[in-house]
Every structure is written in structure tokens, then in C-alpha cells.
Design a protein around this motif. Structure first.
Motif, PDB file in Angstrom:
ATOM      1  N   LEU A  26       8.299  -9.751 -13.972  1.00 44.57           N
ATOM      2  CA  LEU A  26       9.107  -9.685 -12.792  1.00 44.57           C
ATOM      3  C   LEU A  26       8.375 -10.484 -11.605  1.00 44.57           C
ATOM      4  CD1 LEU A  26      10.927  -6.386 -12.652  1.00 44.57           C
ATOM      5  CD2 LEU A  26      11.719  -8.576 -13.941  1.00 44.57           C
ATOM      6  N   ALA A  27       7.197 -10.253 -11.783  1.00 47.31           N
ATOM      7  CA  ALA A  27       6.510 -10.905 -10.814  1.00 47.31           C
ATOM      8  C   ALA A  27       4.953 -10.990 -11.250  1.00 47.31           C
ATOM      9  CB  ALA A  27       6.184 -10.170  -9.313  1.00 47.31           C
ATOM     10  N   HIS A  28       4.220 -11.922 -11.019  1.00 42.32           N
ATOM     11  CA  HIS A  28       2.761 -12.241 -11.380  1.00 42.32           C
ATOM     12  C   HIS A  28       2.071 -12.660 -10.022  1.00 42.32           C
ATOM     13  CE1 HIS A  28      -0.747 -13.037 -13.709  1.00 42.32           C
ATOM     14  NE2 HIS A  28      -0.738 -14.186 -13.072  1.00 42.32           N
ATOM     15  N   GLU A  53      10.377 -13.837 -10.727  1.00 42.72           N
ATOM     16  CA  GLU A  53      11.149 -13.976 -11.606  1.00 42.72           C
ATOM     17  C   GLU A  53      12.593 -14.340 -10.853  1.00 42.72           C
ATOM     18  OE1 GLU A  53      11.302 -14.564 -15.300  1.00 42.72           O
ATOM     19  OE2 GLU A  53       9.240 -15.008 -14.671  1.00 42.72           O
ATOM     20  N   PRO A  54      13.350 -15.466 -11.484  1.00 39.24           N
ATOM     21  CA  PRO A  54      14.474 -15.965 -10.778  1.00 39.24           C
ATOM     22  C   PRO A  54      15.460 -14.696 -10.768  1.00 39.24           C
ATOM     23  CG  PRO A  54      14.033 -17.595 -12.379  1.00 39.24           C
ATOM     24  CD  PRO A  54      12.772 -16.567 -12.734  1.00 39.24           C
ATOM     25  N   GLU A 105      11.537 -16.042  -5.568  1.00 34.97           N
ATOM     26  CA  GLU A 105      10.545 -17.315  -6.367  1.00 34.97           C
ATOM     27  C   GLU A 105       9.121 -17.148  -6.307  1.00 34.97           C
ATOM     28  OE1 GLU A 105      12.696 -20.802  -5.704  1.00 34.97           O
ATOM     29  OE2 GLU A 105      14.510 -20.218  -6.598  1.00 34.97           O
ATOM     30  N   HIS A 106       8.799 -17.316  -4.709  1.00 31.88           N
ATOM     31  CA  HIS A 106       7.331 -17.531  -4.412  1.00 31.88           C
ATOM     32  C   HIS A 106       7.140 -17.031  -3.021  1.00 31.88           C
ATOM     33  CE1 HIS A 106       3.938 -20.227  -3.367  1.00 31.88           C
ATOM     34  NE2 HIS A 106       3.326 -19.729  -4.331  1.00 31.88           N
ATOM     35  N   VAL A 107       5.758 -16.521  -2.999  1.00 34.61           N
ATOM     36  CA  VAL A 107       5.297 -16.534  -1.668  1.00 34.61           C
ATOM     37  C   VAL A 107       3.747 -16.334  -1.798  1.00 34.61           C
ATOM     38  CG1 VAL A 107       5.251 -13.798  -1.948  1.00 34.61           C
ATOM     39  CG2 VAL A 107       5.513 -15.031   0.317  1.00 34.61           C
ATOM     40  N   ALA A 108       3.106 -16.770  -0.756  1.00 33.64           N
ATOM     41  CA  ALA A 108       1.464 -16.595  -0.474  1.00 33.64           C
ATOM     42  C   ALA A 108       1.264 -15.829   0.710  1.00 33.64           C
ATOM     43  CB  ALA A 108       0.739 -17.784  -0.543  1.00 33.64           C
ATOM     44  N   LEU A 109       0.594 -14.657   0.431  1.00 35.43           N
ATOM     45  CA  LEU A 109      -0.030 -13.784   1.727  1.00 35.43           C
ATOM     46  C   LEU A 109      -1.229 -14.202   1.831  1.00 35.43           C
ATOM     47  CD1 LEU A 109       1.677 -10.257   0.373  1.00 35.43           C
ATOM     48  CD2 LEU A 109       2.785 -12.277   2.020  1.00 35.43           C
ATOM     49  N   ALA A 134      10.031  -4.968  -7.067  1.00 37.28           N
ATOM     50  CA  ALA A 134      11.005  -6.178  -7.472  1.00 37.28           C
ATOM     51  C   ALA A 134      12.174  -5.699  -7.684  1.00 37.28           C
ATOM     52  CB  ALA A 134      10.573  -6.998  -8.789  1.00 37.28           C
ATOM     53  N   CYS A 135      13.273  -6.320  -6.822  1.00 38.29           N
ATOM     54  CA  CYS A 135      14.522  -5.878  -6.939  1.00 38.29           C
ATOM     55  C   CYS A 135      15.859  -6.870  -7.204  1.00 38.29           C
ATOM     56  CB  CYS A 135      15.002  -5.444  -5.538  1.00 38.29           C
ATOM     57  SG  CYS A 135      14.167  -3.711  -5.007  1.00 38.29           S
ATOM     58  N   ALA A 136      16.561  -6.697  -7.986  1.00 36.48           N
ATOM     59  CA  ALA A 136      17.784  -7.384  -8.490  1.00 36.48           C
ATOM     60  C   ALA A 136      19.245  -6.504  -8.445  1.00 36.48           C
ATOM     61  CB  ALA A 136      17.790  -8.178  -9.617  1.00 36.48           C
ATOM     62  N   GLU A 137      19.463  -6.325  -9.518  1.00 39.86           N
ATOM     63  CA  GLU A 137      20.685  -5.106  -9.673  1.00 39.86           C
ATOM     64  C   GLU A 137      19.920  -3.771  -9.785  1.00 39.86           C
ATOM     65  OE1 GLU A 137      23.694  -5.483  -9.797  1.00 39.86           O
ATOM     66  OE2 GLU A 137      23.542  -7.770  -9.668  1.00 39.86           O
TER      67      GLU A 137
END
Length: 285
Positions: A26-28, A53-54, A105-109, A134-137
Motif C-alpha cells: 500500500l505504501a513504500h 498505491e493508487p 500517490e506521493h509525499v516527501a516529509l 493507509a486508507c481507501a475503503e
């Protein structure tokens, strides 16, 4: 999209990643340095980059009505210190009556790591335990332990050319300090955020929103109404029952969006609004 926490929030982060393969997908995360080495008596910038992930998103420092703020916990050698996370402007996510703030999609902290003059080792290893929701449904927690080792010297470091675009884009996403004064007043039901109309200059039919740093201050799902009065603009927010009565500073991000010159425009300002009136004298229109 429903923020159902189908997860155990007693999240444990161990090894190189937490959770099963589905969670990892879901995220890397990766840890990136802006320069190829660290310089003594200077701060070097690091980025914790999350690729998402989309269809999924992770959360800002204030996750809103639900969710969990993305977290970075540093493990550093003695004498080394890391500054606070510098957060890009978030997006607003809504599902029915639930509102959250975060990133898709993408973020940089970004964070700065300071190396003192007296740091003797010739290399520096930085570890970061990163956790997210990570959230969706549904919502699924995840995390990774990241590690980076780089030389330490006394001369100015060379830029990491491979990371140049990452840091440039991350800084473009940062809210800039508001160049105008911002105040607030609060009564039993509303918070009025007042700022100069100059913040709206060049924007037709502006859409303005305020994302507070403290999740307890406002009803996130309630409409935010813009009212113009002379040289001022008032943004009217619905106060949360959990809001603390005695706050003197209201911090957050003010978003101004709209069209100007035939193109879409978006501005993000970081504000620290000072209280302007006693609560009992406020008359929110």
C-alpha cells in the motif's frame, strides 16, 4: 470511501517492514539525503519519501476526524539532533460526514539533521522508524525501518544529483509563512479567522479553507464560509465541542484556490493566528 479502521492500531514496526505483503504494497518508504555527505557544524536535509498505491492515501499531522498521523521516529547517535518534520500542504478527503487530511500517490516529509563541530566519527548512520495508516475503503497500518549512512567531513558537501528533483518538488509543496497578519476570535459555536484581503489578490471566486494543526478545534466536515468586509476577509468555522476555551494562538494552513488570468491558482500559507477579542465580544456573522 469509508474510513473504517479495519486494523489493530497497536502498530509494531520491526525488521525492514511491518505487516504482511498486502500491507507493504500500500505504501513504500525510503530515506534520502539532499547531499552526499554531512558537514560538521551544519544541518543536512533528509526526506522520508512515501510512494502510495493508487486509490489509497496516508495522513497529515492532523488526520482530521479519523485516521492516524504519519509518524517518523529517529534513532540518532549521541550529539546528533533532528529538527521537526516539515509537512507539505495536505489534501482534504471526505466520505459521508467524515473528513481527513493527507496525501495520495506521493509525499516527501523533510527534516534537518544537525551535526555539531565536535562530532568525531567519519560516518553518520541515521535510522528512521516510519509508520502510517493507509486508507481507501478500509484502513490498514504499515511501517518501515529506514537506514542511511553517509560520510562526515568539514568541507561543504556535494549535492546528491539524484535527489535534486525530489527536494525541489517537496519544497514547492510547502506552505509559505503568511506575509499578512491573521487573527481569530471564538464564541460558543464558531471560530472567526480574519486575514487581509490581499491574500485573495488575483484569484477569481476564491475557495478558501483552513486546516488547523490541532484536530480538536473545528468540526472538519462543516462548511467553511468566506465573508469579505472592507480590507479584511473572514473565514467562519464551526467550533468543535472539544475545542479548548483558553487558546491564544491558532496554528494551521490556510488554502486559497481559484482562477486567475485564465489559469487555476492555489496558494498555501502557514499561519499562527493571535486571538483578537474576548470570547464574549465576538459576533460571528
Amino acid at each position: 470511501m469509508l474510513f473504517v479502521l479495519v486494523c489493530v492500531l497497536a502498530l509494531s514496526v520491526s525488521g525492514s517492514a511491518a505487516g504482511d505483503d498486502a500491507q507493504k504494497a500500500l505504501a513504500h518508504a525510503r530515506l534520502v539525503a539532499e547531499t552526499k555527505s554531512f558537514q560538521r557544524n551544519h544541518a543536512g536535509w533528509l526526506a522520508v519519501e512515501l510512494s502510495i498505491e493508487p486509490g489509497w492515501h496516508v495522513y497529515w499531522r492532523n488526520p482530521g476526524d479519523a485516521g492516524m498521523a504519519t509518524s517518523v521516529k529517529w534513532k540518532l547517535p549521541d550529539q546528533i539532533s533532528a529538527g521537526p518534520i516539515v509537512w507539505p500542504r495536505p489534501e482534504r478527503f471526505s466520505a459521508r460526514s467524515i473528513v481527513g487530511y493527507g496525501y495520495r500517490e506521493h509525499v516527501a516529509l523533510l527534516a534537518a539533521v544537525k551535526v555539531p563541530q565536535g562530532f568525531a566519527p567519519k560516518t553518520l548512520t541515521v535510522e528512521a522508524a516510519v509508520s502510517w495508516l493507509a486508507c481507501a475503503e478500509v484502513c490498514i497500518p504499515g511501517g518501515q525501518i529506514l537506514k542511511l549512512t553517509a560520510p562526515v567531513g568539514d568541507s561543504a558537501p556535494k549535492r546528491n544529483a539524484e535527489a535534486a528533483s525530489l527536494f525541489a518538488e517537496a519544497r514547492r509543496q510547502l506552505p509559505r509563512p503568511a506575509p499578512f497578519p491573521v487573527t481569530f476570535a471564538m464564541d460558543d459555536e464558531r471560530i472567526r479567522l480574519r486575514f487581509a484581503k490581499a491574500a485573495l489578490a488575483g484569484v477569481d471566486r476564491p475557495n478558501v479553507a483552513f486546516y488547523p494543526f490541532d484536530s480538536r478545534l473545528i468540526e472538519h466536515s462543516a462548511p467553511q464560509t468566506l465573508a469579505l468586509d472592507g480590507q479584511h476577509a473572514d473565514l467562519l468555522l464551526r467550533r468543535s465541542p472539544a475545542a479548548v476555551e483558553g487558546i491564544s494562538v491558532l496554528g494551521g494552513v490556510l488554502i486559497v484556490e481559484g482562477a486567475g488570468g485564465g489559469t487555476a491558482r492555489a496558494r498555501a500559507f502557514e499561519v499562527s493566528a493571535r486571538r483578537s477579542e474576548p470570547v464574549d465580544s465576538v459576533r460571528v456573522r
